[in-house]
Structures are given as structure tokens and as C-alpha cells.
Design a protein around this motif. Structure first.
Motif, PDB file in Angstrom:
ATOM      1  N   ALA A  20       5.071  14.370  -8.731  1.00  0.00           N
ATOM      2  CA  ALA A  20       5.995  15.244  -8.629  1.00  0.00           C
ATOM      3  C   ALA A  20       6.822  15.505 -10.008  1.00  0.00           C
ATOM      4  O   ALA A  20       7.172  16.500 -10.349  1.00  0.00           O
ATOM      5  CB  ALA A  20       7.035  14.769  -7.471  1.00  0.00           C
ATOM      6  N   PHE A  21       7.142  14.417 -10.604  1.00  0.00           N
ATOM      7  CA  PHE A  21       7.681  14.181 -11.853  1.00  0.00           C
ATOM      8  C   PHE A  21       6.786  14.951 -12.844  1.00  0.00           C
ATOM      9  O   PHE A  21       7.369  15.669 -13.952  1.00  0.00           O
ATOM     10  CB  PHE A  21       8.374  12.866 -12.303  1.00  0.00           C
ATOM     11  N   LEU A  69       0.772  -1.074   0.123  1.00  0.00           N
ATOM     12  CA  LEU A  69      -0.023   0.034  -0.110  1.00  0.00           C
ATOM     13  C   LEU A  69       0.864   1.350  -0.144  1.00  0.00           C
ATOM     14  O   LEU A  69       0.616   2.286  -0.738  1.00  0.00           O
ATOM     15  CB  LEU A  69      -0.967  -0.013   1.305  1.00  0.00           C
ATOM     16  N   TRP A  70       1.846   1.189   0.906  1.00  0.00           N
ATOM     17  CA  TRP A  70       2.553   2.388   1.067  1.00  0.00           C
ATOM     18  C   TRP A  70       3.439   2.601  -0.200  1.00  0.00           C
ATOM     19  O   TRP A  70       4.024   3.795  -0.666  1.00  0.00           O
ATOM     20  CB  TRP A  70       3.572   2.515   2.175  1.00  0.00           C
ATOM     21  N   ALA A  71       4.245   1.570  -0.632  1.00  0.00           N
ATOM     22  CA  ALA A  71       4.780   1.574  -1.882  1.00  0.00           C
ATOM     23  C   ALA A  71       4.104   1.942  -3.218  1.00  0.00           C
ATOM     24  O   ALA A  71       4.437   2.877  -3.719  1.00  0.00           O
ATOM     25  CB  ALA A  71       5.442   0.196  -2.251  1.00  0.00           C
ATOM     26  N   GLY A  72       2.882   1.735  -3.224  1.00  0.00           N
ATOM     27  CA  GLY A  72       2.091   2.226  -4.236  1.00  0.00           C
ATOM     28  C   GLY A  72       1.743   3.937  -4.007  1.00  0.00           C
ATOM     29  O   GLY A  72       1.716   4.552  -4.943  1.00  0.00           O
ATOM     30  N   VAL A  73       1.393   4.427  -2.725  1.00  0.00           N
ATOM     31  CA  VAL A  73       1.271   5.548  -2.488  1.00  0.00           C
ATOM     32  C   VAL A  73       2.445   6.561  -2.953  1.00  0.00           C
ATOM     33  O   VAL A  73       2.629   7.324  -3.376  1.00  0.00           O
ATOM     34  CB  VAL A  73       0.901   5.923  -1.127  1.00  0.00           C
ATOM     35  N   CYS A  74       3.702   6.141  -2.307  1.00  0.00           N
ATOM     36  CA  CYS A  74       4.944   6.540  -2.734  1.00  0.00           C
ATOM     37  C   CYS A  74       5.311   6.584  -4.341  1.00  0.00           C
ATOM     38  O   CYS A  74       5.729   7.771  -4.722  1.00  0.00           O
ATOM     39  CB  CYS A  74       6.155   6.120  -2.142  1.00  0.00           C
ATOM     40  N   ILE A  92       6.308  19.281 -16.626  1.00  0.00           N
ATOM     41  CA  ILE A  92       5.467  20.586 -17.210  1.00  0.00           C
ATOM     42  C   ILE A  92       6.253  21.692 -16.940  1.00  0.00           C
ATOM     43  O   ILE A  92       6.185  22.663 -17.907  1.00  0.00           O
ATOM     44  CB  ILE A  92       4.182  20.562 -16.490  1.00  0.00           C
ATOM     45  N   ILE A  93       6.692  22.064 -15.822  1.00  0.00           N
ATOM     46  CA  ILE A  93       7.510  23.384 -15.772  1.00  0.00           C
ATOM     47  C   ILE A  93       8.780  23.599 -16.715  1.00  0.00           C
ATOM     48  O   ILE A  93       8.973  24.679 -17.451  1.00  0.00           O
ATOM     49  CB  ILE A  93       7.989  23.257 -14.081  1.00  0.00           C
ATOM     50  N   TYR A  94       9.531  22.581 -16.846  1.00  0.00           N
ATOM     51  CA  TYR A  94      10.622  22.480 -17.649  1.00  0.00           C
ATOM     52  C   TYR A  94      10.140  22.510 -19.127  1.00  0.00           C
ATOM     53  O   TYR A  94      10.883  23.146 -19.979  1.00  0.00           O
ATOM     54  CB  TYR A  94      11.620  21.465 -17.394  1.00  0.00           C
TER      55      TYR A  94
END
Length: 230
Positions: free
Chosen positions: A63-64, A51-56, A69-71
Motif C-alpha cells: 500500500a505504501f 504468518l498473519w503478521a507477515g501478511v499484514c 509512487i502516486i505522490y
């Protein structure tokens, strides 16, 4: 209410079922390109519970997306000049039909409407395209994204092959019909860009509205509907 999607998809599936598989699952070059990075992070989070591996993994991917999108926006702002800008405007900004076709073909190429839309958003943010130019492009992307499922459905064999093809056709017919309806009825055609512009103006002043919109539309509303129909 009318049975249009059910009847139309049933008729078309009856004409198409039984042919050879034309699935392009093995040609997903986006998955091939991102595969090493995905495997890397899967290994990094491998010691965590599933579960936590999936959330991470989900948070890392989010984040990526923002970083990309910014770059990407900064890069495209420098690249979209001169001849490149003219070509892109001819492909997207010439008119609704051209924009829809370009969005559809680009999405078929990358097999992801989200990726396709994410590429065009920075161009709109930098003023290279106007809202009414990007609007048909995003509609075309939503048509193009149905092709992958349609082709994948042809790989399903046996008794379930017909139903796999039918639901893929429902997806295609729904999106195509919606786009046609929007552009046939002028009143409906103006609703999405008008609402989007007003919401963007309000959200640019109050950032919390964006978070409230995402949480409300993508989490709270589906949860309520699931609870009602459970």
C-alpha cells in the motif's frame, strides 16, 4: 549448455578470493531511513501470529509503495522543469550507454533496483521520458543490483568464501552478458520495448490484464515450475 557462467565465474573467483572484505551491508542508508517505520508496524502487528503478521506487513508495504509512487509522480512532475529536466535528460536520455551507466550507478547508490525503477516510472508516466529512454536505464539498474551481492560475498570467510563469491559473479556475469547480447543483436534489442508497449496499450484498456499478469508470472508459473522439479 556452454558452461560459460560456471567456467567464467570459477576463473574470476579464483583471482578474487582471499582478499579483504568490502561488504557495504552497514552502509545501507535506505534501511536506516525506513527502519523506524518498519519497527512501528512490527510492533502494531506483534500480537498476531507470525504468518498473519507477515501478511499484514507485506500488504502494508504494498500500500505504501502505491501511495509513494502516486505522490512521487505528482511531485516530480512539478520539479522536473528547466535545468533539473535538462540534467536528468543528459544522464538518462542521451543514449543507451549513458542510460545503462546512470541506472547502474543509481542502483549501486540506493542498493535496490526496485527502488531505482520505482523512481523512474513516474517520470515515464508523466511523459518526461520516453520508453526507449527508460529502457536502457532499467537494464543498467539490473546490473547495478548485482554489486551489493558481490561485495557482500567478500565478507564470507572460510571454505564457503569461494562459492559465495562465485555465485555472486554468476549473477553479475548473467546480467552483464544479457545486456550486451540485447544491444549487440538489433532484433533482440527491439523485442522488450515492442512487447511492453503492446501489453501496456492492452492493459490500459483492460485493467484485469495487469492482475492476471502479476498472478500468472509471479505466482502460478513459479509454482508450476517448483511442482515439476520437486
Amino acid at each position: 549448455m556452454t558452461g560459460f557462467l560456471a567456467k567464467s565465474s570459477d576463473f574470476l573467483a579464483g583471482l578474487l578470493v582471499g582478499g579483504d572484505s568490502v561488504s557495504i551491508k552497514g552502509l545501507n542508508f535506505v534501511k536506516v531511513l525506513t527502519g523506524p517505520a518498519v519497527d512501528l508496524f512490527k510492533g502494531a502487528y506483534g500480537s498476531l501470529p507470525d504468518l498473519w503478521a507477515g501478511v499484514c506487513l507485506a500488504l502494508t508495504g504494498l500500500a505504501f509503495i502505491f501511495i509513494s509512487i502516486i505522490y512521487l509522480g505528482k511531485l516530480l512532475k512539478h520539479l522536473m522543469v528547466g535545468k533539473a529536466k535538462q540534467i536528468l535528460h543528459k544522464a538518462i536520455g542521451r543514449g543507451p550507454a549513458t542510460g545503462i551507466f546512470s541506472g547502474m550507478m543509481m542502483t549501486i547508490a540506493v542498493q535496490s533496483s526496485s527502488t531505482c525503477t520505482s523512481l523512474i516510472v513516474p517520470l515515464a508516466g508523466n511523459g518526461i521520458f520516453k520508453l526507449r529512454e527508460v529502457y536502457p536505464f532499467t537494464l543498467g539498474a539490473n546490473i547495478g543490483t548485482t554489486i551489493t551481492a558481490l561485495l557482500a560475498a567478500t565478507a564470507v570467510q572460510g571454505d564457503m568464501g569461494f562459492f559465495a563469491l562465485q555465485i555472486a559473479l554468476v549473477h553479475l556475469l548473467f546480467n552483464v552478458s544479457a545486456v550486451l547480447l540485447i544491444y549487440i543483436v538489433p532484433f533482440l534489442r527491439n523485442i522488450p520495448p515492442t512487447v511492453a508497449r503492446r501489453f501496456a496499450q492492452a492493459a490500459s484498456r483492460k485493467k484485469w490484464m495487469v492482475l492476471a499478469y502479476v498472478v500468472g508470472v509471479f505466482f502460478i508459473l513459479p509454482a508450476i515450475l517448483i511442482a515439476i522439479t520437486a
